[in-house]
Design a protein around this motif. Structure first.
Motif, mmCIF file in Angstrom:
data_model
loop_
_atom_site.group_PDB
_atom_site.id
_atom_site.type_symbol
_atom_site.label_atom_id
_atom_site.label_comp_id
_atom_site.label_asym_id
_atom_site.label_seq_id
_atom_site.Cartn_x
_atom_site.Cartn_y
_atom_site.Cartn_z
ATOM 1 N N ALA A 97 7.730 7.308 8.437
ATOM 2 C CA ALA A 97 7.879 7.960 7.137
ATOM 3 C C ALA A 97 7.270 7.115 6.023
ATOM 4 O O ALA A 97 6.593 7.640 5.124
ATOM 5 N N LEU A 98 7.479 5.798 6.068
ATOM 6 C CA LEU A 98 6.905 4.919 5.051
ATOM 7 C C LEU A 98 5.382 4.861 5.149
ATOM 8 O O LEU A 98 4.681 4.859 4.134
ATOM 9 N N ILE A 99 4.862 4.833 6.387
ATOM 10 C CA ILE A 99 3.411 4.783 6.577
ATOM 11 C C ILE A 99 2.751 6.053 6.051
ATOM 12 O O ILE A 99 1.679 6.022 5.429
ATOM 13 N N ASN A 100 3.398 7.178 6.284
ATOM 14 C CA ASN A 100 2.806 8.476 5.910
ATOM 15 C C ASN A 100 3.160 8.927 4.499
ATOM 16 O O ASN A 100 2.748 10.006 4.072
ATOM 17 N N SER A 101 3.922 8.117 3.772
ATOM 18 C CA SER A 101 4.316 8.513 2.414
ATOM 19 C C SER A 101 3.129 8.374 1.459
ATOM 20 O O SER A 101 2.170 7.659 1.723
ATOM 21 N N ASN A 102 3.219 9.072 0.352
ATOM 22 C CA ASN A 102 2.171 9.020 -0.669
ATOM 23 C C ASN A 102 2.549 8.126 -1.838
ATOM 24 O O ASN A 102 1.944 8.203 -2.911
ATOM 25 N N ILE A 103 3.554 7.282 -1.623
ATOM 26 C CA ILE A 103 4.031 6.426 -2.709
ATOM 27 C C ILE A 103 2.987 5.378 -3.071
ATOM 28 O O ILE A 103 2.740 5.099 -4.237
ATOM 29 N N ILE A 104 2.368 4.797 -2.073
ATOM 30 C CA ILE A 104 1.371 3.752 -2.315
ATOM 31 C C ILE A 104 0.029 4.412 -2.602
ATOM 32 O O ILE A 104 -0.466 5.199 -1.791
ATOM 33 N N LYS A 105 -0.568 4.070 -3.721
ATOM 34 C CA LYS A 105 -1.818 4.696 -4.135
ATOM 35 C C LYS A 105 -3.036 3.855 -3.786
ATOM 36 O O LYS A 105 -4.069 4.376 -3.398
ATOM 37 N N ASN A 106 -2.922 2.549 -3.946
ATOM 38 C CA ASN A 106 -4.039 1.665 -3.683
ATOM 39 C C ASN A 106 -4.334 1.610 -2.185
ATOM 40 O O ASN A 106 -3.441 1.359 -1.381
ATOM 41 N N GLU A 107 -5.595 1.836 -1.801
ATOM 42 C CA GLU A 107 -5.946 1.917 -0.385
ATOM 43 C C GLU A 107 -5.744 0.591 0.327
ATOM 44 O O GLU A 107 -5.293 0.545 1.473
ATOM 45 N N ASN A 108 -6.102 -0.514 -0.318
ATOM 46 C CA ASN A 108 -5.907 -1.819 0.311
ATOM 47 C C ASN A 108 -4.429 -2.117 0.502
ATOM 48 O O ASN A 108 -4.007 -2.639 1.539
ATOM 49 N N ALA A 109 -3.640 -1.786 -0.512
ATOM 50 C CA ALA A 109 -2.195 -2.003 -0.400
ATOM 51 C C ALA A 109 -1.600 -1.116 0.686
ATOM 52 O O ALA A 109 -0.707 -1.526 1.430
ATOM 53 N N LYS A 110 -2.108 0.099 0.778
ATOM 54 C CA LYS A 110 -1.627 1.022 1.814
ATOM 55 C C LYS A 110 -1.955 0.475 3.204
ATOM 56 O O LYS A 110 -1.128 0.534 4.121
ATOM 57 N N LYS A 111 -3.145 -0.067 3.351
ATOM 58 C CA LYS A 111 -3.560 -0.626 4.638
ATOM 59 C C LYS A 111 -2.698 -1.833 4.998
ATOM 60 O O LYS A 111 -2.233 -1.966 6.140
ATOM 61 N N ARG A 112 -2.466 -2.731 4.040
ATOM 62 C CA ARG A 112 -1.652 -3.913 4.302
ATOM 63 C C ARG A 112 -0.218 -3.526 4.660
ATOM 64 O O ARG A 112 0.403 -4.110 5.547
ATOM 65 N N THR A 113 0.296 -2.549 3.922
ATOM 66 C CA THR A 113 1.665 -2.098 4.191
ATOM 67 C C THR A 113 1.786 -1.535 5.597
ATOM 68 O O THR A 113 2.737 -1.835 6.332
ATOM 69 N N LYS A 114 0.826 -0.724 6.005
ATOM 70 C CA LYS A 114 0.837 -0.155 7.356
ATOM 71 C C LYS A 114 0.793 -1.255 8.401
ATOM 72 O O LYS A 114 1.544 -1.225 9.392
ATOM 73 N N GLU A 115 -0.078 -2.234 8.199
ATOM 74 C CA GLU A 115 -0.215 -3.328 9.158
ATOM 75 C C GLU A 115 1.102 -4.099 9.304
ATOM 76 O O GLU A 115 1.520 -4.428 10.416
ATOM 77 N N MET A 116 1.756 -4.380 8.186
ATOM 78 C CA MET A 116 2.998 -5.144 8.242
ATOM 79 C C MET A 116 4.134 -4.327 8.834
ATOM 80 O O MET A 116 4.978 -4.865 9.568
ATOM 81 N N LEU A 117 4.190 -3.044 8.547
ATOM 82 C CA LEU A 117 5.224 -2.187 9.132
ATOM 83 C C LEU A 117 5.065 -2.097 10.648
ATOM 84 O O LEU A 117 6.038 -2.155 11.400
ATOM 85 N N LEU A 118 3.811 -1.958 11.105
ATOM 86 C CA LEU A 118 3.561 -1.889 12.546
ATOM 87 C C LEU A 118 3.831 -3.240 13.212
ATOM 88 O O LEU A 118 4.338 -3.294 14.337
ATOM 89 N N LEU A 119 3.493 -4.325 12.500
ATOM 90 C CA LEU A 119 3.779 -5.652 13.030
ATOM 91 C C LEU A 119 5.286 -5.834 13.186
ATOM 92 O O LEU A 119 5.766 -6.325 14.210
ATOM 93 N N ALA A 120 6.031 -5.440 12.170
ATOM 94 C CA ALA A 120 7.489 -5.561 12.238
ATOM 95 C C ALA A 120 8.043 -4.734 13.391
ATOM 96 O O ALA A 120 8.925 -5.201 14.126
ATOM 97 N N TYR A 121 7.524 -3.523 13.558
ATOM 98 C CA TYR A 121 8.009 -2.670 14.663
ATOM 99 C C TYR A 121 7.716 -3.319 16.007
ATOM 100 O O TYR A 121 8.571 -3.338 16.902
ATOM 101 N N ASP A 122 6.509 -3.853 16.173
ATOM 102 C CA ASP A 122 6.160 -4.515 17.440
ATOM 103 C C ASP A 122 7.063 -5.709 17.708
ATOM 104 O O ASP A 122 7.447 -5.974 18.857
ATOM 105 N N LEU A 123 7.420 -6.438 16.666
ATOM 106 C CA LEU A 123 8.306 -7.588 16.832
ATOM 107 C C LEU A 123 9.711 -7.155 17.225
ATOM 108 O O LEU A 123 10.370 -7.803 18.045
#
Length: 581
Positions: A367-393
């Motif tokens: 839900a956080l990855i697919n939300s439209n809250i984050i507008k900046n593309e770089n910030a969106k990419k970093r957020t996705k990477e960290m969320l997926l990293l956290a999930y993998d951990l």
């Protein structure tokens, strides 16, 4: 009254000699399936039947087809006929029959002639009733010990894969009482032989789970016993697809269908479409596609090999485990069968438990990855990477020695996941345009001024929340100019006046201000207390906030952090952005 069943060729030579016989004329059945179905249709009930008389040659070219028919009778259950005496009629000698099969490399049905209650007769012997006095086989134990164990049947190269698949399903089902009434539809003589000599079908369990689960099975041999066995032993509602294209087509139209399944089982070799050549690469692509949709759903691979390199390859693909389909080659190793089944049960139970733990993580991560809250593309990419990293951990049980060596700190996966979520919080704060349009509140937070908002003092406005940590935040915000905060330049997106001498902290100040300022929009006061608790956890994990002892002793871990702490952090992120009254 009928005493004998006679299976003979078109000449009817035997039934003309034997009185009180029931004649069945062989009509050229050649395959195992044809013979089985023909016997099933024609053999009468054996009440008061004294034996079965079979001509060795039932056709012009089939010089020993009678032994093939007799073997099917012994290894099947046609109205109890497997226990009746069998008389093979021919003018040939036994040694000659056996030698012919050896020379022709034929299936060794002639070994039946060396077993109890099977007698070789010449045509003239039929004139003497005393020659037809063999005893019935009394029990299944006697049948297996004195007949079946003296036979030796093998499979053909062409049929080996199919038989192995069906045998694997039967072997797995043989450990569960719930499969007792399943009819395995392989009628080959070799499969019947395997079924008789198998000693591990003890039906020692009922089912694996107490409640029904939903299973996706992708296997081109799924109809050959696997679907039925899984349906009973789990128990489960099993949705079967026999090729990759079929399931991909369905999920492409509606990916949410995949989320309905509790468990996914894939065969190691799958065809891209029905009738095409199976390949492990199709399975790999399908597996990786599934993991992109929902990595919390366990995917287990069915394989015919338990070699370590093959198993590691499956795990590297992203599989949550594998099950070795049992081969007839292991039939004499009862310990292998029991251990293999026990490993499968443990694998399913552990993955089901993990699914229950991970599904809530993935639901909010997605839900956080697919939300439209984050507008900046770089910030969106970093957020996705960290969320997926956290999930993998969160998914990991422990870090590898290589990962520990890279980190140089003895963090656990949960501790690293917690820090990854905190990084997401920082990233969100750096991107989101907070709606801090309440200048009175800002003036109170930064300058400690007493102001009035809608007839209510700013102090009263904040105190209405009554959080346990109110005094903590009030003192911090009132003395903000005396503290060493982070530079404001990192957060240029925040559009509210801040005196140049004041350097507000991140995220303490911004999260707190955001929560307080959004009260009118339905965010709950308990978020503030949750944030304080999470910040205390973070302070014990972060280098910057570690105490002197921790720094000097290289000790930056909170040993009792648990998965639930990570869940609290993820829930906070989600609720901070989505929670409504």
């Amino acid at each position: 009254m009928t005493k004998f069943i006679v299976i003979e060729n078109q000449s009817k030579q035997v039934s003309q000699i034997i009185d009180d016989s029931f004649s069945i004329i062989y009509s050229g059945q050649s395959t195992d399936l044809e013979i089985h179905e023909w016997l099933d249709r024609n053999l009468p009930k054996n009440d008061n039947i004294e034996g079965i008389i079979i001509e060795l040659s039932l056709g012009d070219e089939d010089i020993d087809s009678g032994l093939l028919v007799a073997s099917h009778i012994r290894l099947s259950n046609f109205n109890g006929s497997q226990y009746l005496p069998i008389y093979i009629v021919t003018n040939q000698e036994k040694d000659g029959i056996i030698a012919t099969q050896v020379i022709d490399d034929s299936i060794m049905t002639s070994l039946l002639l060396n077993t109890v209650s099977c007698q070789l007769l010449k045509y003239q012997d039929l004139l003497h009733p005393e020659k037809l006095q063999s005893k019935h086989i009394k029990t299944e134990k006697e049948l297996i010990g004195n007949v079946v164990n003296k036979l030796r049947f093998t499979d053909s190269i062409d049929s080996r894969h199919q038989i192995a698949n069906e045998w694997g399903a039967r072997k797995l089902g043989g450990h569960f009482r719930s499969t007792k009434n399943i009819a395995f539809l392989n009628y080959s003589l070799y499969f019947k032989y395997l079924t008789k000599i198998d000693s591990t079908s003890n039906y020692e369990r009922d089912t694996i789970f107490s409640k029904e689960v939903k299973v996706l099975l992708v296997d081109d041999n799924g109809k050959k016993g696997w679907k039925e066995v899984l349906k009973h032993i789990l128990p489960a509602k099993v949705k079967l697809y026999e090729d990759v294209d079929s399931i991909v087509g369905v999920i492409s139209e509606n990916p949410e269908i995949y989320n309905e399944f509790d468990l996914v089982l894939l065969d190691f070799y799958l065809p891209s479409k029905k009738g095409s050549t199976p390949s492990a690469q199709y399975t790999k692509k399908l597996l990786q596609g599934f993991k992109k949709i929902n990595p919390s759903t366990p995917v287990i691979i069915f394989t015919a090999s338990n070699k370590s390199w093959n198993a590691q390859e499956l795990i590297d693909w992203g599989a949550d485990g594998y099950y070795v389909k049992e081969s007839p080659d292991n039939i004499q190793n009862s310990n292998f069968s029991k251990e293999n089944t026990a490993n499968f049960i443990n694998l399913l139970k552990s993955n089901k438990k993990r699914k229950e733990l991970l599904a809530p993580f993935w639901e909010k991560t997605s839900a956080l990855i697919n939300s439209n809250i984050i507008k900046n593309e770089n910030a969106k990419k970093r957020t996705k990477e960290m969320l997926l990293l956290a999930y993998d951990l969160i998914h990991k049980e422990k870090l590898s020695s290589f990962e520990k060596d890279i980190l140089k700190v003895n963090f656990t996966p949960f501790q690293l996941a917690f820090l990854a979520y905190w990084s997401v919080l920082n990233n969100l704060l750096g991107d989101i345009q907070f709606n801090l349009d309440n200048s009175s509140l800002i003036d109170f937070l930064i300058n400690g001024k007493e102001v009035v908002k809608e007839g209510k003092s700013s102090i009263k406005y904040v105190e209405d929340f009554k959080p346990k940590s109110y005094s903590f935040f009030k003192n911090r915000f009132r003395n903000i100019s005396k503290m060493d905060w982070y530079a404001m330049s990192e957060y240029e997106s925040f559009e509210f006046p801040v005196p140049s001498k004041i350097r507000p902290t991140a995220p303490i100040f911004f999260v707190s201000a955001y929560i307080l300022s959004q009260k009118d929009k339905g965010l709950h006061e308990e978020l503030l207390d949750r944030f304080v608790t999470l910040n205390k956890i973070r302070n014990q994990l972060d280098y910057t906030h570690a105490n002197k002892y921790a720094v000097e002793n290289y000790h930056f871990r909170r040993t009792f952090i648990m998965q639930k702490d990570c869940k609290s952090m993820l829930d906070f992120l989600y609720d901070l952005l989505n929670k409504k009254d």
